[in-house]
Design an enzyme around this catalytic site. Structure first.
Site, PDB file in Angstrom:
ATOM      1  N   GLY A  63       3.839 -26.471  52.784  1.00  0.00           N
ATOM      2  CA  GLY A  63       2.851 -26.008  51.815  1.00  0.00           C
ATOM      3  C   GLY A  63       1.906 -25.021  52.459  1.00  0.00           C
ATOM      4  N   CYS A  90       7.006 -29.509  58.106  1.00  0.00           N
ATOM      5  CA  CYS A  90       5.873 -28.611  58.313  1.00  0.00           C
ATOM      6  C   CYS A  90       4.578 -29.228  57.767  1.00  0.00           C
ATOM      7  CB  CYS A  90       6.171 -27.235  57.733  1.00  0.00           C
ATOM      8  SG  CYS A  90       5.236 -25.951  58.570  1.00  0.00           S
ATOM      9  N   TYR A  91       4.043 -28.739  56.629  1.00  0.00           N
ATOM     10  CA  TYR A  91       2.832 -29.367  56.084  1.00  0.00           C
ATOM     11  C   TYR A  91       3.074 -30.870  55.923  1.00  0.00           C
ATOM     12  CZ  TYR A  91      -1.242 -30.252  53.125  1.00  0.00           C
ATOM     13  OH  TYR A  91      -2.419 -30.733  52.626  1.00  0.00           O
ATOM     14  N   HIS A 182      11.679 -25.504  59.337  1.00  0.00           N
ATOM     15  CA  HIS A 182      12.228 -25.682  57.990  1.00  0.00           C
ATOM     16  C   HIS A 182      13.758 -25.804  58.028  1.00  0.00           C
ATOM     17  CE1 HIS A 182       8.558 -24.937  55.635  1.00  0.00           C
ATOM     18  NE2 HIS A 182       8.202 -24.198  56.669  1.00  0.00           N
ATOM     19  N   GLU A 184      15.646 -26.497  55.631  1.00  0.00           N
ATOM     20  CA  GLU A 184      16.227 -26.144  54.334  1.00  0.00           C
ATOM     21  C   GLU A 184      16.571 -24.657  54.197  1.00  0.00           C
ATOM     22  OE1 GLU A 184      13.155 -26.935  55.058  1.00  0.00           O
ATOM     23  OE2 GLU A 184      11.666 -26.056  53.710  1.00  0.00           O
ATOM     24  N   GLY A 238      27.064 -17.676  23.306  1.00  0.00           N
ATOM     25  CA  GLY A 238      28.254 -17.179  23.991  1.00  0.00           C
ATOM     26  C   GLY A 238      28.057 -17.153  25.493  1.00  0.00           C
ATOM     27  N   ASP A 241      25.215 -21.196  29.676  1.00  0.00           N
ATOM     28  CA  ASP A 241      24.424 -22.412  29.466  1.00  0.00           C
ATOM     29  C   ASP A 241      24.635 -23.011  28.080  1.00  0.00           C
ATOM     30  OD1 ASP A 241      23.555 -21.555  31.892  1.00  0.00           O
ATOM     31  OD2 ASP A 241      21.590 -20.881  31.172  1.00  0.00           O
ATOM     32  N   THR A 243      27.052 -22.559  26.029  1.00  0.00           N
ATOM     33  CA  THR A 243      28.438 -22.994  25.803  1.00  0.00           C
ATOM     34  C   THR A 243      28.701 -24.332  26.489  1.00  0.00           C
ATOM     35  OG1 THR A 243      29.074 -20.664  25.763  1.00  0.00           O
ATOM     36  CG2 THR A 243      30.848 -22.272  25.927  1.00  0.00           C
ATOM     37  N   ARG A 310      11.260  -7.091  21.132  1.00  0.00           N
ATOM     38  CA  ARG A 310      11.526  -8.480  21.530  1.00  0.00           C
ATOM     39  C   ARG A 310      10.906  -9.452  20.538  1.00  0.00           C
ATOM     40  NH1 ARG A 310      13.217  -9.553  26.923  1.00  0.00           N
ATOM     41  NH2 ARG A 310      13.433  -7.646  28.122  1.00  0.00           N
ATOM     42  N   LYS A 396      21.955 -23.579  38.166  1.00  0.00           N
ATOM     43  CA  LYS A 396      22.972 -22.740  37.531  1.00  0.00           C
ATOM     44  C   LYS A 396      24.374 -23.001  38.101  1.00  0.00           C
ATOM     45  CE  LYS A 396      23.802 -19.234  34.710  1.00  0.00           C
ATOM     46  NZ  LYS A 396      23.210 -19.037  33.387  1.00  0.00           N
ATOM     47  N   GLU A 538      16.840  -5.444  33.779  1.00  0.00           N
ATOM     48  CA  GLU A 538      17.008  -4.774  32.493  1.00  0.00           C
ATOM     49  C   GLU A 538      16.111  -3.533  32.470  1.00  0.00           C
ATOM     50  OE1 GLU A 538      19.207  -5.479  30.271  1.00  0.00           O
ATOM     51  OE2 GLU A 538      19.859  -7.444  31.001  1.00  0.00           O
TER      52      GLU A 538
HETATM   53  N1  GLN Z   1      -0.139 -24.396  56.059  1.00  0.00           N
HETATM   54  C1  GLN Z   1       0.427 -25.135  57.169  1.00  0.00           C
HETATM   55  C2  GLN Z   1       0.445 -24.292  58.434  1.00  0.00           C
HETATM   56  O1  GLN Z   1       0.198 -23.115  58.416  1.00  0.00           O
HETATM   57  C3  GLN Z   1       1.847 -25.577  56.816  1.00  0.00           C
HETATM   58  C4  GLN Z   1       2.810 -24.443  56.717  1.00  0.00           C
HETATM   59  C5  GLN Z   1       4.120 -24.862  56.133  1.00  0.00           C
HETATM   60  O2  GLN Z   1       4.263 -25.957  55.598  1.00  0.00           O
HETATM   61  N2  GLN Z   1       5.095 -23.972  56.177  1.00  0.00           N
HETATM   62  O3  GLN Z   1       0.704 -24.819  59.483  1.00  0.00           O
END
Ligand code: GLN
Length: 540
Positions: A63, A90-91, A182, A184, A238, A241, A243, A310, A396, A538
């Site tokens: 975060g 991390c956070y 991280h 992920e 068509g 999602d 369908t 639109r 998706k 678009e």
């Molecule tokens: N804000 C926190 C930091 O700077 C955590 C950063 C993060 O979670 N990527 O250390």
């Protein structure tokens, strides 16, 4: 009122990801699902007592805040009473350390952003089970300014990097872990393996999250929800999602699901007929096609501004859909299927749900419950229809996989997205039947050449548009004055940023040739090479 949401956490082992507002949080749930483990994201402010399921493990995301700052978000301490494994990223790790002693987290002397080389520590010749099967050194992605100044009580270090003495920590008795990097993001080597070690090795999740299993669960859930007699109404376009959602309803309740396709006059060439054929003949769906093309095209006359176009198309769609719904209500009530139409099907996907659930900061109000777009308010309140959203837990790529599990043809399952207002937003300025015809013909040539060249699946979205400024050309020795066709094709992973597709020159020449020769009223073809940003995908 929304009908009970599709809730895979009731049927599948679930890792709960609590979001502290990192831009990477959705990647955690995505990666876990790649491992066939269901993961659900909720805001970090979630009260554990409010959960209607028990997760097999919890991940605290990263975060943008500093844990020691006033007003920064903190996790409900009840997560620790659940007695399930916890992984702080991390956070999330800083939060774990801060709870034990605020002095554990300090501002670093410099921000660390980018790659770092991680070394897993060995105890008696073994790395921690979180790092099992991973080389003892790997490149990982860091993005932080704060750091642990000391090891929290009860924890030990399981991996270090040059800059982080506490790059990964573990509790000595409980299954609680913290990572400064991280896992992920794809830039972290072995990140997926590490999440696998956590979810499967440590949390003991079953890897049974497959679309075949989900299909079975969801069909049973819809049957129970709708009951023996209930009927469901839904709009189809068509696209992938709607369908997939429609076919799922057909599997669950047969002809008690009523699909409506509104032909708004700005669909692609032969599209309404094609959708009708596919949905009724191939997929056996109870479909009504309403040809409202004249009403739409008449109403579009003289409207030049994109927003107004639109708005008009959206509003008109609701009017026509409602009128049709009334007719269907009557037909449904009189049919031997009996029952009243009580539900409205909507193809909401997980990214929209996540968007409204993600943690936006201490001051922002968190919407925990919402209906994403779509259902006309009048129908919801007036007719009292309840929403049914079978795709609301899916990404998706999972929807596409579900489509395959439902026997929908690969060509349809892999279709590019198409905007709601159709080719009206691919005609700059006023929409006229003549320009619609040009856009349709040119688009059909472009897309069929793309398919022929085997490039369709390498492109995320492609179309031909019409620029109504006229250019001079010479055709058959005669000076002509024709429209300009703009070709656009982009690649993207998330549609937030995009690059123009790099076609072979000969391909573009072939398409240009066909368009100027076959589409009456066009004398120039250009290829739009603008990236997003600054361009959008678009034109309007
Ligand atoms: N804000 C926190 C930091 O700077 C955590 C950063 C993060 O979670 N990527 O250390």
């Amino acid at each position: 009122m929304s009908a009970p949401a599709s809730a895979p956490h009731k049927a599948f082992d679930t890792i709960l990801t609590l979001d502290f507002g990192s831009q990477y949080t959705h990647l955690i749930t995505r990666r876990l699902r790649e491992l066939n483990v269901f993961s659900e994201m909720l805001p970090c402010t979630t009260k554990i007592a409010d959960l209607d399921f028990k997760p097999k493990g919890i991940i605290l995301s990263g975060g943008p805040y500093s844990v020691y700052e006033e007003g920064s978000p903190h996790v409900d301490p009840a997560v620790f009473d659940l007695n399930v494994p916890i992984l702080g990223i991390c956070y999330g790790m800083q939060e774990l350390a801060y709870r034990i002693d605020p002095k554990n987290v300090i501002a670093g002397t410099h921000r660390e952003y980018g790659h770092a080389v991680l070394k897993a520590q060995k105890v008696d010749g073994h790395v921690d089970r979180l790092f099992q099967g991973i080389e003892d050194s790997m490149r990982v992605w860091m993005s932080h300014g704060d750091k642990l100044g000391a090891l929290p009580e009860g924890f030990h270090t399981v991996a270090t990097s040059d800059n982080s003495e506490y790059a990964a920590i573990a509790h000595s008795e409980k299954s609680i872990y913290g990572l400064q990097f991280h896992p992920e993001v794809t830039h972290s080597e072995n990140g997926l393996k590490l999440l696998e070690n956590f979810a499967i090795g440590i949390c003991a999740c079953k890897q049974n999250w497959t679309m075949a299993a989900f299909l079975e669960e969801e069909v049973a859930r819809i049957r129970a929800l709708v009951g023996e007699k209930g009927q469901v109404l839904g709009a189809v376009s068509g696209g992938v999602d709607s369908t997939v959602a429609a076919k799922l309803m057909k599997e669950a309740i047969g002809d008690r699901f009523w699909a409506v396709l509104v032909d708004n006059g700005v669909m692609r060439l032969n599209e309404a007929a094609r959708v009708h054929e596919t949905l009724t003949k191939h997929l056996g769906i109870n479909l009504t096609v309403v040809d409202a093309s004249k009403e739409f095209l008449d109403g579009l006359k003289g409207i030049e501004e994109p927003e107004k176009k639109r708005k008009f198309i959206g509003g008109k769609f609701i009017d026509i859909f409602e009128a049709e719904a009334e007719k269907i209500e009557k037909a449904a009530a009189g049919s031997d299927r009996a029952g009243k139409i009580e539900f409205f099907l909507q193809g909401t996907l997980y990214p929209d749900v996540i968007e409204s659930l993600s943690f936006k900061g201490p001051s922002a109000t968190i919407k925990t419950h919402h209906n994403v777009g779509g259902l006309p308010e009048r129908m919801q309140n007036g007719a009292g229809l309840k929403l049914i959203e079978p795709l609301r837990s899916l990404y998706k790529d999972e929807v596409r996989e579900l489509g395959r599990a439902l026997g929908i043809a690969e060509e349809l399952v892999m279709r590019h997205p198409f905007p709601g207002p159709g080719i009206a937003v691919r005609i700059l300025g006023e929409v006229t039947p003549e320009k619609v015809e040009i856009a349709r013909q040119a688009d059909d040539i472009f897309i069929s050449e793309i398919r022929k060249a085997g490039l369709y699946d390498s492109i995320s979205q492609a179309y031909a548009a019409v620029d109504p400024s006229r250019a001079v050309g010479v055709m058959g020795d005669k000076r002509v004055y024709g429209f300009i066709v703009v070709l656009r094709a982009v690649t993207t992973t998330d549609f937030m940023t995009a690059e123009a597709f790099n076609f072979p020159w000969e391909f573009l020449q072939r398409v240009m040739n066909r368009i100027v020769n076959e589409v009456h009223g066009v004398c120039r073809v250009v290829y739009d090479i603008t990236s997003k940003p600054p361009g959008t995908i678009e034109l309007e």
